[in-house]
Design a protein around this motif. Structure first.
Motif, PDB file in Angstrom:
ATOM      1  N   VAL A  32       0.676  -1.147  -0.140  1.00 12.36           N
ATOM      2  CA  VAL A  32       0.144   0.018   0.096  1.00 12.36           C
ATOM      3  C   VAL A  32       0.936   1.237  -0.008  1.00 12.36           C
ATOM      4  CG1 VAL A  32      -1.812   1.279   1.401  1.00 12.36           C
ATOM      5  CG2 VAL A  32      -1.780  -1.335   1.388  1.00 12.36           C
ATOM      6  N   GLY A  74       0.655   5.273   0.224  1.00  8.35           N
ATOM      7  CA  GLY A  74      -0.528   6.493   0.266  1.00  8.35           C
ATOM      8  C   GLY A  74      -0.245   7.704  -0.423  1.00  8.35           C
ATOM      9  N   GLU A  75      -0.904   8.486  -0.125  1.00  5.31           N
ATOM     10  CA  GLU A  75      -0.939   9.930  -1.069  1.00  5.31           C
ATOM     11  C   GLU A  75       0.180  10.612  -0.878  1.00  5.31           C
ATOM     12  OE1 GLU A  75      -4.582  12.014  -0.413  1.00  5.31           O
ATOM     13  OE2 GLU A  75      -6.000  10.345  -0.799  1.00  5.31           O
ATOM     14  N   ASP A  76       0.584  11.107  -1.993  1.00  8.72           N
ATOM     15  CA  ASP A  76       1.809  12.136  -2.078  1.00  8.72           C
ATOM     16  C   ASP A  76       3.087  11.563  -1.617  1.00  8.72           C
ATOM     17  OD1 ASP A  76       0.209  14.355  -2.764  1.00  8.72           O
ATOM     18  OD2 ASP A  76      -0.550  14.647  -1.016  1.00  8.72           O
ATOM     19  N   THR A  81       3.580  -1.252   3.915  1.00  9.72           N
ATOM     20  CA  THR A  81       2.555   0.080   4.107  1.00  9.72           C
ATOM     21  C   THR A  81       3.312   1.335   4.064  1.00  9.72           C
ATOM     22  OG1 THR A  81       0.716  -1.065   5.216  1.00  9.72           O
ATOM     23  CG2 THR A  81       0.799   1.194   5.307  1.00  9.72           C
ATOM     24  N   ILE A  82       3.392   2.033   3.068  1.00 14.89           N
ATOM     25  CA  ILE A  82       3.902   3.686   2.796  1.00 14.89           C
ATOM     26  C   ILE A  82       3.044   4.203   3.368  1.00 14.89           C
ATOM     27  CG2 ILE A  82       5.145   4.964   1.482  1.00 14.89           C
ATOM     28  CD1 ILE A  82       6.793   2.344   1.900  1.00 14.89           C
ATOM     29  N   TYR A  83       2.708   5.154   4.186  1.00 11.15           N
ATOM     30  CA  TYR A  83       2.276   6.135   4.679  1.00 11.15           C
ATOM     31  C   TYR A  83       2.125   7.295   3.801  1.00 11.15           C
ATOM     32  CZ  TYR A  83      -0.261   4.004   8.719  1.00 11.15           C
ATOM     33  OH  TYR A  83      -1.001   3.190   9.895  1.00 11.15           O
ATOM     34  N   PRO A  84       1.089   8.189   3.735  1.00  4.88           N
ATOM     35  CA  PRO A  84       1.285   9.349   2.860  1.00  4.88           C
ATOM     36  C   PRO A  84       2.480  10.291   3.217  1.00  4.88           C
ATOM     37  CG  PRO A  84      -1.239   8.987   3.657  1.00  4.88           C
ATOM     38  CD  PRO A  84      -0.336   8.155   4.524  1.00  4.88           C
ATOM     39  N   GLU A  85       2.847  10.927   2.147  1.00  2.00           N
ATOM     40  CA  GLU A  85       3.926  11.979   2.049  1.00  2.00           C
ATOM     41  C   GLU A  85       5.362  11.227   2.323  1.00  2.00           C
ATOM     42  OE1 GLU A  85       2.458  15.539   4.515  1.00  2.00           O
ATOM     43  OE2 GLU A  85       0.808  14.174   4.597  1.00  2.00           O
ATOM     44  N   SER A  94       4.117   5.755   9.809  1.00  2.00           N
ATOM     45  CA  SER A  94       2.711   5.574  10.681  1.00  2.00           C
ATOM     46  C   SER A  94       3.154   6.749  11.741  1.00  2.00           C
ATOM     47  CB  SER A  94       2.941   4.243  11.525  1.00  2.00           C
ATOM     48  OG  SER A  94       4.207   3.749  11.571  1.00  2.00           O
ATOM     49  N   ASP A  95       1.839   6.817  12.346  1.00  2.00           N
ATOM     50  CA  ASP A  95       1.966   8.137  13.537  1.00  2.00           C
ATOM     51  C   ASP A  95       2.995   7.561  14.417  1.00  2.00           C
ATOM     52  OD1 ASP A  95       0.148   9.429  12.204  1.00  2.00           O
ATOM     53  OD2 ASP A  95      -1.449   9.119  13.922  1.00  2.00           O
ATOM     54  N   ARG A 107      -4.225  17.578   6.596  1.00  2.00           N
ATOM     55  CA  ARG A 107      -4.399  16.169   5.987  1.00  2.00           C
ATOM     56  C   ARG A 107      -5.352  15.149   6.756  1.00  2.00           C
ATOM     57  NH1 ARG A 107      -2.778  13.364   1.722  1.00  2.00           N
ATOM     58  NH2 ARG A 107      -1.053  14.753   1.528  1.00  2.00           N
ATOM     59  N   PHE A 125      -5.531   7.645   6.095  1.00  2.00           N
ATOM     60  CA  PHE A 125      -6.455   6.485   5.754  1.00  2.00           C
ATOM     61  C   PHE A 125      -7.762   6.383   6.364  1.00  2.00           C
ATOM     62  CE2 PHE A 125      -1.821   4.813   5.015  1.00  2.00           C
ATOM     63  CZ  PHE A 125      -2.326   4.533   3.635  1.00  2.00           C
ATOM     64  N   ASN A 155      -6.234  -3.105   1.778  1.00  2.00           N
ATOM     65  CA  ASN A 155      -5.604  -4.510   2.160  1.00  2.00           C
ATOM     66  C   ASN A 155      -5.741  -4.959   3.563  1.00  2.00           C
ATOM     67  OD1 ASN A 155      -5.299  -5.116  -0.522  1.00  2.00           O
ATOM     68  ND2 ASN A 155      -3.226  -4.233  -0.466  1.00  2.00           N
ATOM     69  N   PRO A 212      -3.954   0.439   7.132  1.00  2.00           N
ATOM     70  CA  PRO A 212      -3.639  -0.661   6.001  1.00  2.00           C
ATOM     71  C   PRO A 212      -2.936  -1.879   6.480  1.00  2.00           C
ATOM     72  CG  PRO A 212      -2.930   1.508   5.605  1.00  2.00           C
ATOM     73  CD  PRO A 212      -3.285   1.639   7.013  1.00  2.00           C
ATOM     74  N   ASN A 213      -3.187  -3.004   5.850  1.00  2.00           N
ATOM     75  CA  ASN A 213      -2.692  -4.216   5.798  1.00  2.00           C
ATOM     76  C   ASN A 213      -2.723  -4.672   7.312  1.00  2.00           C
ATOM     77  OD1 ASN A 213      -1.600  -5.068   3.544  1.00  2.00           O
ATOM     78  ND2 ASN A 213       0.065  -3.445   3.807  1.00  2.00           N
ATOM     79  N   ASN A 249      -0.322  -2.993   9.435  1.00  2.00           N
ATOM     80  CA  ASN A 249       0.225  -4.171   9.688  1.00  2.00           C
ATOM     81  C   ASN A 249       0.082  -4.637  11.122  1.00  2.00           C
ATOM     82  OD1 ASN A 249       1.302  -2.910   7.368  1.00  2.00           O
ATOM     83  ND2 ASN A 249       2.349  -4.895   7.071  1.00  2.00           N
TER      84      ASN A 249
END
Lengths: 323, 323, 323
Positions: B122, B124-126, B140-144, B161-162, C91, C95, C120, C137-138, C156
C-alpha cells in the motif's frame, strides 16, 4: 455444542467422577466457569480457585478426586484441557478452509491438498506449502520457501525475506544476495508478525514441531531443532543453531554463529553469547525490576564492579599481614 | 549459470590460482560445497573447514595461496563473496521488476522509473518512491513518505505511521497529530516487519546507505546517519539522533532525545541512555546466560550492590585503624 | 491554513501575548520555526532554543511571559501543542474517511457508522468495530475481535491471533485451541506492527484510553487497564494484568501470570517478574552502555557477584577478631 460428562470422559480417555449425565456446553477458566462449564486444575495455584469455582465439572489429577464432585481424572489435566479445547472449538482455526481469492499466489507456487491461505496473503514463486497448512492473512511467503504439512502461520508474518548480509567497502555496504531459502518442517506453528529470513547460502531451517510465538525474528542460516518452543520477541542472529526440545523465554536473544544443544531451557530477557553444550536451565539478564530509587543506587555499582572487586582483593591481601 | 574460474577472476578483479577452466555453477558455504561450487574463507574460524571442503574453487586472502588448489586471491574475500553473490543470483531480488496489480497506490503518489511494488503493498497519497527502489509485499507506505533511489523495503514493513505522541490531561491522553513525514535517502535497505514513524513536527530521517535488519522500530523525529547499520529488533525512542557509520547490535534500545556521534559501535541487547560523543565500541546489559542456579545466586546481589559497596567501604575505613 | 494569533488564543483557551494579528500558517519545532510558525516551550531544555528561534509566536507557561514577544500563555504548553496539532493538521489522520475497496471484510463483521478501513486490511467473521474507529492498511483483525469507539490501529498490526498455548506430550506439543477473544475499549490507539493475541479461554482485554506504541506484543489473557501507555517493543506474556494509568518504557517485558497495580511507572528495557502492588516508579536492567573495555571488565564480575559477597562476608567476620 453439548457433551455429557460421560461423553467427555470417553473422548479424552479419562476417568469419570460423579454425574455422567451432567451437560457441558463450554470450556472455561475456574474463575469464569458456570454450571455448564468444564474447567481444569493444572497447577497448585489453581487450588485456591477450586474452592470457589462454579464449574459444573473439573479435570484434576487422580490425587484430587475428593476435591471435586463432578469431573474427570487425568494424569495430565493440561493435556486433557488441550483435547477439550478442540472438542469445544465451534469455529475452528481462524481463516482455515479456503484459499481466499484476495490472496496473491504465484503461478509457480505449489499448494498441496487442503491448504488454506488467508485474505491478502502473498505466496511467491516456487514456494511449496504442504498438506493441511494454514497461511494467515497478510502473511508474506517469499519465493522458494518450503513449508511442510500441518503448519500454521500467524497473521502478517514474513517467511523467506532477505537475510541481513552486507560486505563493507570504501563506499559503504555492498549487498550480499541471499541465495539460500527457508525450509520449514511439519506441524510447525509460527505466530503473528514473525520474520524468518532466507539463508545467505545454506537454507534457514525450522524443524518439525517447532512452535514460535509472536514477533520472533530468525536470521539467515539459523537452524531450530525439532519441537523447540520460543516465546514472544525472541531473536536469533545469523547462523545460530538451536537443538531439539529447547525452550526459550520471551525477549531472549542469541548473538549468532553459536550452537545450543538439545533440551536446554533458557529464561526470559537474556542474551546467549556463547554455545551451550550441556542440557539444563540457563538464565541471564539483570533480574526483575525494583523501586527506581533502589535501582539507581544499585545499578550505578554495576559500572564499578571491577573497582569494587579490586578493593576487596586489596583488603584480603592486607588482612593476612595484620592477622 | 556457469562460469569458468578465469571468468570469475576477471569479473571480480581478483587473481586466479590454479585451473582457469574449472567450471563453477554455484556459490556455496565451505561445508556444503561440491566440485562445481566456488566458496570463500573470510575468517580464521573457516580455516578448519578449509581442510575438508569439497569446493571446486575457493576465494582466500593472498597469504593463503598455498592452502588452495584452485581459487581466487582477494584482499577482501568477503567483499568478493558479495560480488560473486550477484553473479550467481539466478532469480534476482524477490518481487523486483513489476508493480503488482494487487498493490494499492494512491493516485497522488509518485513512483519514479523502474520502481517495483510487491503484491498487496500500500502506498499512500503524495508518497514519493525513487528510481529503482523495491517495495516488498504487504508493505505499508503512509502518505507523504519520501523514499530515495535504489532502496529495498522488506515484506510487511511500515513507513510513516503515526509517532507515539500524546499530551496528558485530566481525562487521559490527548493525541498529538503527527504533522512531520519520513525522509529516506538513497540505497537504504529496510528489513521485514520494521516500523518507522513519521515525525511529530520535523521529519524522521534515514540517510543514504543505511541498512536496517528485521523488526527495527524507529520512533518519530529520529535521524539515522549515512551508512549506519542496525541489527534485528533495535528500537529508537523519539528524537534519537544517530551519526554516520554507526553499527548497532541486535535488540539494543535508545531512550530518546539523545545523540550518538559518527563511528560508534554498540553491542547487542544494550540500552543507550545518554549521548555518546566519542567514537569507539560500547556495550551494555548484564552479559551472557549462565546456569540458572548460578544466575539466581549472582543476580540476587545485583539488587544489593549498594549495600555490598557500603560494607566494603566500612571495612576499608576500619583497616587503617587496625594497621 | 492560516490563523491569527488572536484566533489561536481563542481556539485553545489561552492568553494572548503581543500582536493578535500575527499570521501563523504552521506548527513547528523551535529549531525549524519561521516567522509564520507557532512553536512551544514544554521543557527546560527548550529554553536554550527559545533564545535563537525564529518562531513568529511561542506557547509558554505564564512564568515565561517576559521571554516572548508574541505568543500564548498556557498552564500546560504541551497540551496546547496537542490542540494546535489538530488545528494545523491539513491532511487529517492517514487513511481515515473510507472503507477501502481492497479491504477484505467478512460478511458477518459489524462496522459501525463512520468506521475507516485502510487498503488491504482484513476483518474476520463476527468482528465488531465501533463508531469512528480507523483500521490501518494491511491490518489483520481476527474473527470475533471487538473494537470500541474512536480507536486507531496502526498499519500491519494483528489483533486476535491465536495465543501461544500448547500442552506437552510424548510426541511434542499439542495445540490448545484459543477459544477466547479480544476486547478493545474506546479511544484506544495501537501502533504499527503490534500483535494482540486472543484469549485461551477468557478474553484478552484492552481498556478505554490505552495507548500502545509500535511492535508491542500482548499475549493471551492479558488485561491492560484504562489509560495505560506502553512504549515501543513492550511485551506481555500470558495472563499479565496491568492496572490503570500505568506507563511502561520501551522494550520492557512482563513474564506473565502477574499483576501490576494502578499508577505504576516502569522504565525502559526492564523485566517485570513479580507482581507490583504499590504505585510508584520502578526500574530494572543493567543500566546504560559504557566503553566496551570497561563493560567487559565490569560485567565479568556480575557472574561472580555471589563469590564477591562471600569474600566480603568472610572479611567482616575476621575483622572483629583482629580488632
Amino acid at each position: 455444542m453439548h457433551y455429557t460428562l460421560a461423553e467427555l470422559a470417553q473422548l479424552t480417555a479419562t476417568q469419570l467422577v460423579g454425574a455422567g449425565d451432567c451437560q457441558l456446553s463450554e470450556l472455561a477458566s475456574l474463575r469464569n466457569a458456570t454450571k455448564s462449564s468444564v474447567s481444569f486444575v493444572s497447577s497448585t495455584t489453581a487450588l485456591v480457585e477450586l474452592q470457589t469455582t462454579s464449574a459444573g465439572a473439573i479435570v484434576v489429577v487422580p490425587e484430587l478426586i475428593y476435591e471435586i464432585k463432578n469431573g474427570l481424572l487425568s494424569e495430565d489435566p493440561y493435556k486433557t484441557y488441550a483435547e477439550l479445547s478442540v472438542l469445544f472449538d465451534i469455529r475452528g482455526i481462524p481463516f482455515a478452509g479456503e484459499i481466499h481469492p484476495s490472496a496473491v499466489i504465484a503461478k509457480t507456487a505449489i499448494l498441496a491438498a487442503n491448504v488454506s491461505v488467508g485474505p491478502n496473503a502473498v505466496i511467491g514463486e516456487d514456494a511449496i506449502v504442504g498438506m493441511g497448512s494454514i497461511i494467515g492473512p497478510n502473511v508474506t511467503i517469499y519465493p522458494e520457501t518450503r513449508i511442510g504439512v500441518d503448519c500454521l502461520i500467524g497473521g502478517n508474518s514474513v517467511i523467506g525475506s532477505d537475510g541481513f548480509g552486507f560486505a563493507k567497502s570504501a563506499d559503504g555496504w555492498i549487498k550480499i544476495r541471499q541465495l539460500g531459502g527457508v525450509l520449514i518442517g511439519n506441524n510447525v506453528e509460527i505466530g503473528a508478525c514473525c520474520s524468518i529470513d532466507r539463508g545467505a547460502l545454506d537454507d534457514t531451517i525450522i524443524e518439525d514441531g517447532v512452535k514460535l510465538d509472536n514477533q520472533v525474528h530468525i536470521a539467515h542460516g539459523c537452524r531450530v531443532g525439532a519441537r523447540t518452543a520460543m516465546a514472544g520477541c525472541v531473536a536469533l542472529a545469523g547462523s545460530t543453531v538451536i537443538g531439539a526440545d529447547v525452550t526459550v523465554g520471551g525477549m531472549t536473544g542469541f548473538t549468532g554463529h553459536l550452537s545450543v544443544c538439545d533440551k536446554v531451557h533458557i529464561g526470559a530477557n537474556a542474551l546467549v553469547t556463547q554455545s551451550i553444550s550441556v542440557p539444563g536451565t540457563y538464565m541471564g539478564g539483570a533480574g526483575g525490576v525494583m523501586k527506581a530509587t533502589d535501582w539507581r543506587r544499585n545499578a550505578v555499582w554495576f559500572r564499578q564492579l571491577d573497582s569494587l572487586a579490586r578493593r576487596l582483593k586489596l583488603l584480603e591481601k592486607r588482612l593476612p599481614e595484620i592477622g
